[in-house]
Design a protein around this motif. Structure first.
Motif, PDB file in Angstrom:
ATOM      1  N   LYS A 103      30.126  35.172  66.445  1.00  0.00           N
ATOM      2  CA  LYS A 103      31.171  34.146  66.501  1.00  0.00           C
ATOM      3  C   LYS A 103      32.013  34.120  65.219  1.00  0.00           C
ATOM      4  O   LYS A 103      32.254  33.059  64.614  1.00  0.00           O
ATOM      5  CB  LYS A 103      30.574  32.774  66.809  1.00  0.00           C
ATOM      6  N   MET A 104      32.446  35.297  64.813  1.00  0.00           N
ATOM      7  CA  MET A 104      33.365  35.441  63.691  1.00  0.00           C
ATOM      8  C   MET A 104      34.531  36.298  64.131  1.00  0.00           C
ATOM      9  O   MET A 104      34.431  37.044  65.113  1.00  0.00           O
ATOM     10  CB  MET A 104      32.687  36.138  62.497  1.00  0.00           C
ATOM     11  N   SER A 105      35.628  36.209  63.393  1.00  0.00           N
ATOM     12  CA  SER A 105      36.685  37.188  63.578  1.00  0.00           C
ATOM     13  C   SER A 105      36.272  38.457  62.827  1.00  0.00           C
ATOM     14  O   SER A 105      35.368  38.428  61.977  1.00  0.00           O
ATOM     15  CB  SER A 105      38.007  36.664  63.010  1.00  0.00           C
ATOM     16  N   VAL A 106      36.931  39.573  63.115  1.00  0.00           N
ATOM     17  CA  VAL A 106      36.615  40.813  62.397  1.00  0.00           C
ATOM     18  C   VAL A 106      36.836  40.653  60.894  1.00  0.00           C
ATOM     19  O   VAL A 106      35.968  41.035  60.090  1.00  0.00           O
ATOM     20  CB  VAL A 106      37.417  41.996  62.977  1.00  0.00           C
ATOM     21  N   PRO A 107      37.974  40.081  60.438  1.00  0.00           N
ATOM     22  CA  PRO A 107      38.142  39.885  58.988  1.00  0.00           C
ATOM     23  C   PRO A 107      37.049  39.011  58.377  1.00  0.00           C
ATOM     24  O   PRO A 107      36.605  39.259  57.250  1.00  0.00           O
ATOM     25  CB  PRO A 107      39.512  39.222  58.865  1.00  0.00           C
ATOM     26  N   GLU A 108      36.609  37.978  59.098  1.00  0.00           N
ATOM     27  CA  GLU A 108      35.547  37.107  58.585  1.00  0.00           C
ATOM     28  C   GLU A 108      34.234  37.878  58.444  1.00  0.00           C
ATOM     29  O   GLU A 108      33.501  37.707  57.458  1.00  0.00           O
ATOM     30  CB  GLU A 108      35.348  35.904  59.509  1.00  0.00           C
ATOM     31  N   LEU A 109      33.928  38.726  59.422  1.00  0.00           N
ATOM     32  CA  LEU A 109      32.701  39.518  59.353  1.00  0.00           C
ATOM     33  C   LEU A 109      32.755  40.498  58.185  1.00  0.00           C
ATOM     34  O   LEU A 109      31.773  40.651  57.440  1.00  0.00           O
ATOM     35  CB  LEU A 109      32.487  40.275  60.669  1.00  0.00           C
ATOM     36  N   ILE A 110      33.900  41.148  58.019  1.00  0.00           N
ATOM     37  CA  ILE A 110      34.062  42.083  56.900  1.00  0.00           C
ATOM     38  C   ILE A 110      33.909  41.356  55.565  1.00  0.00           C
ATOM     39  O   ILE A 110      33.213  41.833  54.652  1.00  0.00           O
ATOM     40  CB  ILE A 110      35.423  42.795  56.985  1.00  0.00           C
ATOM     41  N   ASP A 111      34.529  40.189  55.444  1.00  0.00           N
ATOM     42  CA  ASP A 111      34.416  39.407  54.210  1.00  0.00           C
ATOM     43  C   ASP A 111      32.968  39.011  53.955  1.00  0.00           C
ATOM     44  O   ASP A 111      32.475  39.096  52.820  1.00  0.00           O
ATOM     45  CB  ASP A 111      35.290  38.149  54.285  1.00  0.00           C
ATOM     46  N   TRP A 112      32.270  38.568  54.997  1.00  0.00           N
ATOM     47  CA  TRP A 112      30.866  38.156  54.832  1.00  0.00           C
ATOM     48  C   TRP A 112      30.013  39.329  54.356  1.00  0.00           C
ATOM     49  O   TRP A 112      29.231  39.199  53.409  1.00  0.00           O
ATOM     50  CB  TRP A 112      30.320  37.619  56.161  1.00  0.00           C
ATOM     51  N   HIS A 113      30.194  40.480  54.982  1.00  0.00           N
ATOM     52  CA  HIS A 113      29.375  41.644  54.621  1.00  0.00           C
ATOM     53  C   HIS A 113      29.674  42.101  53.197  1.00  0.00           C
ATOM     54  O   HIS A 113      28.760  42.425  52.432  1.00  0.00           O
ATOM     55  CB  HIS A 113      29.622  42.782  55.615  1.00  0.00           C
ATOM     56  N   GLY A 114      30.944  42.100  52.833  1.00  0.00           N
ATOM     57  CA  GLY A 114      31.330  42.569  51.511  1.00  0.00           C
ATOM     58  C   GLY A 114      31.031  41.582  50.400  1.00  0.00           C
ATOM     59  O   GLY A 114      30.778  41.984  49.260  1.00  0.00           O
ATOM     60  N   GLN A 115      31.056  40.288  50.700  1.00  0.00           N
ATOM     61  CA  GLN A 115      30.800  39.283  49.682  1.00  0.00           C
ATOM     62  C   GLN A 115      29.316  38.985  49.499  1.00  0.00           C
ATOM     63  O   GLN A 115      28.914  38.384  48.499  1.00  0.00           O
ATOM     64  CB  GLN A 115      31.559  38.003  50.018  1.00  0.00           C
ATOM     65  N   THR A 116      28.519  39.395  50.466  1.00  0.00           N
ATOM     66  CA  THR A 116      27.073  39.191  50.371  1.00  0.00           C
ATOM     67  C   THR A 116      26.462  40.162  49.368  1.00  0.00           C
ATOM     68  O   THR A 116      26.804  41.342  49.361  1.00  0.00           O
ATOM     69  CB  THR A 116      26.413  39.391  51.752  1.00  0.00           C
ATOM     70  N   GLN A 117      25.583  39.663  48.523  1.00  0.00           N
ATOM     71  CA  GLN A 117      24.775  40.535  47.682  1.00  0.00           C
ATOM     72  C   GLN A 117      23.488  40.835  48.450  1.00  0.00           C
ATOM     73  O   GLN A 117      22.810  39.932  48.936  1.00  0.00           O
ATOM     74  CB  GLN A 117      24.453  39.863  46.346  1.00  0.00           C
ATOM     75  N   TRP A 118      23.172  42.108  48.546  1.00  0.00           N
ATOM     76  CA  TRP A 118      22.036  42.550  49.349  1.00  0.00           C
ATOM     77  C   TRP A 118      20.906  43.041  48.453  1.00  0.00           C
ATOM     78  O   TRP A 118      21.141  43.762  47.489  1.00  0.00           O
ATOM     79  CB  TRP A 118      22.469  43.677  50.293  1.00  0.00           C
ATOM     80  N   GLN A 147      17.019  51.943  45.374  1.00  0.00           N
ATOM     81  CA  GLN A 147      15.575  51.770  45.240  1.00  0.00           C
ATOM     82  C   GLN A 147      15.192  50.335  45.593  1.00  0.00           C
ATOM     83  O   GLN A 147      16.021  49.408  45.456  1.00  0.00           O
ATOM     84  CB  GLN A 147      15.137  52.063  43.804  1.00  0.00           C
ATOM     85  N   PRO A 148      13.945  50.112  46.055  1.00  0.00           N
ATOM     86  CA  PRO A 148      13.512  48.734  46.303  1.00  0.00           C
ATOM     87  C   PRO A 148      13.719  47.853  45.073  1.00  0.00           C
ATOM     88  O   PRO A 148      13.407  48.247  43.955  1.00  0.00           O
ATOM     89  CB  PRO A 148      12.024  48.897  46.628  1.00  0.00           C
ATOM     90  N   GLY A 149      14.281  46.675  45.298  1.00  0.00           N
ATOM     91  CA  GLY A 149      14.577  45.751  44.212  1.00  0.00           C
ATOM     92  C   GLY A 149      16.009  45.824  43.720  1.00  0.00           C
ATOM     93  O   GLY A 149      16.469  44.911  43.023  1.00  0.00           O
ATOM     94  N   ASP A 150      16.730  46.888  44.069  1.00  0.00           N
ATOM     95  CA  ASP A 150      18.133  46.996  43.662  1.00  0.00           C
ATOM     96  C   ASP A 150      18.986  45.955  44.378  1.00  0.00           C
ATOM     97  O   ASP A 150      18.677  45.520  45.497  1.00  0.00           O
ATOM     98  CB  ASP A 150      18.688  48.389  43.984  1.00  0.00           C
ATOM     99  N   VAL A 151      20.078  45.567  43.729  1.00  0.00           N
ATOM    100  CA  VAL A 151      21.083  44.697  44.342  1.00  0.00           C
ATOM    101  C   VAL A 151      22.234  45.581  44.814  1.00  0.00           C
ATOM    102  O   VAL A 151      22.769  46.373  44.036  1.00  0.00           O
ATOM    103  CB  VAL A 151      21.601  43.646  43.341  1.00  0.00           C
ATOM    104  N   VAL A 152      22.592  45.472  46.074  1.00  0.00           N
ATOM    105  CA  VAL A 152      23.635  46.315  46.662  1.00  0.00           C
ATOM    106  C   VAL A 152      24.848  45.460  47.007  1.00  0.00           C
ATOM    107  O   VAL A 152      24.717  44.382  47.598  1.00  0.00           O
ATOM    108  CB  VAL A 152      23.115  47.029  47.932  1.00  0.00           C
ATOM    109  N   ARG A 153      26.031  45.972  46.625  1.00  0.00           N
ATOM    110  CA  ARG A 153      27.287  45.310  46.959  1.00  0.00           C
ATOM    111  C   ARG A 153      28.158  46.304  47.707  1.00  0.00           C
ATOM    112  O   ARG A 153      28.405  47.417  47.224  1.00  0.00           O
ATOM    113  CB  ARG A 153      28.005  44.834  45.690  1.00  0.00           C
ATOM    114  N   PHE A 154      28.609  45.912  48.871  1.00  0.00           N
ATOM    115  CA  PHE A 154      29.510  46.755  49.657  1.00  0.00           C
ATOM    116  C   PHE A 154      30.953  46.412  49.282  1.00  0.00           C
ATOM    117  O   PHE A 154      31.353  45.255  49.329  1.00  0.00           O
ATOM    118  CB  PHE A 154      29.278  46.537  51.147  1.00  0.00           C
TER     119      PHE A 154
END
Length: 208
Positions: free
Chosen positions: A100-115, A194-201
């Protein structure tokens, strides 16, 4: 509660709550115990491979029991890895509809999330990534898995994101692509993450 189980005659399997896995992984790596050859975190376990000429199964049991776990370690104890992504995946629109997001909202969420890289998957370089602070999305796997997913595909499934390190079958939802090499044996550390790394898209524009 932590349970330590023998795994053959040269390893122990540590069963513990998922939110303590990275803390134990970080504590073991920091301790650098002679005789612990490899440390492999998974969803709810950590596997220790031992050189039993230097450390016994009983010693490993005692050492693990004596460690103090830093609750902050699960917040990302490794390096920060930036992964460039073009968000042109075949399932991008479908996933946006599902959550229930727009495509731009989904892209923003994925890219702004720290993984946070939690544990490795089915192939070298495949790493299960979980949101650092943000609430995860519940993204269902495809009802019909693909017979081949291109290397570098950025995908979502359940609460996780991941990058396929090589062409392979799979049922994750494809939202983008990266040219970053997840696994390269010419590097000192073949796995980019590696496990424990922080990933940013990081979003990049698709080539015209």
């Amino acid at each position: 509660m932590i349970e330590i189980l023998p795994c053959g005659d040269q390893a122990v399997l540590i069963d513990l709550p998922s939110n303590q896995v990275q803390a134990l992984n970080a504590a073991l790596r920091k301790a650098a115990v002679p005789g612990i050859i490899d440390i492999v975190p998974a969803a709810n376990t950590v596997l220790l491979t031992l050189d039993t000429r230097k450390i016994s199964l009983a010693d490993a049991h005692r050492i693990v029991g004596s460690l103090t776990l830093d609750s902050g370690a699960e917040e990302g104890s490794g390096k920060v890895v930036e992964v460039p992504v073009t968000y042109t995946g075949e399932d991008l629109q479908e996933v946006a509809n599902q959550v229930k997001m727009s495509v731009p909202e989904l892209i923003d969420w994925h890219g702004q999330t720290q993984w946070i890289a939690s544990f490795g998957g089915f192939a070298p370089g495949f790493m299960y990534l979980q949101p650092h602070h943000e609430a995860p999305l519940a993204v269902p796997r495809r009802t019909s898995p693909r017979t081949e997913i291109p290397a570098g595909s950025v995908a979502l499934a359940g609460p996780f994101s991941a990058v396929y390190p090589k062409a392979s079958p799979g049922g994750w939802q494809l939202i983008g692509h990266t040219d970053a090499q997840m696994w390269d044996t010419t590097r000192e550390q073949p796995s980019l993450i590696q496990p424990g790394d922080v990933v940013r898209f990081v979003q990049v524009k698709a080539h015209v």
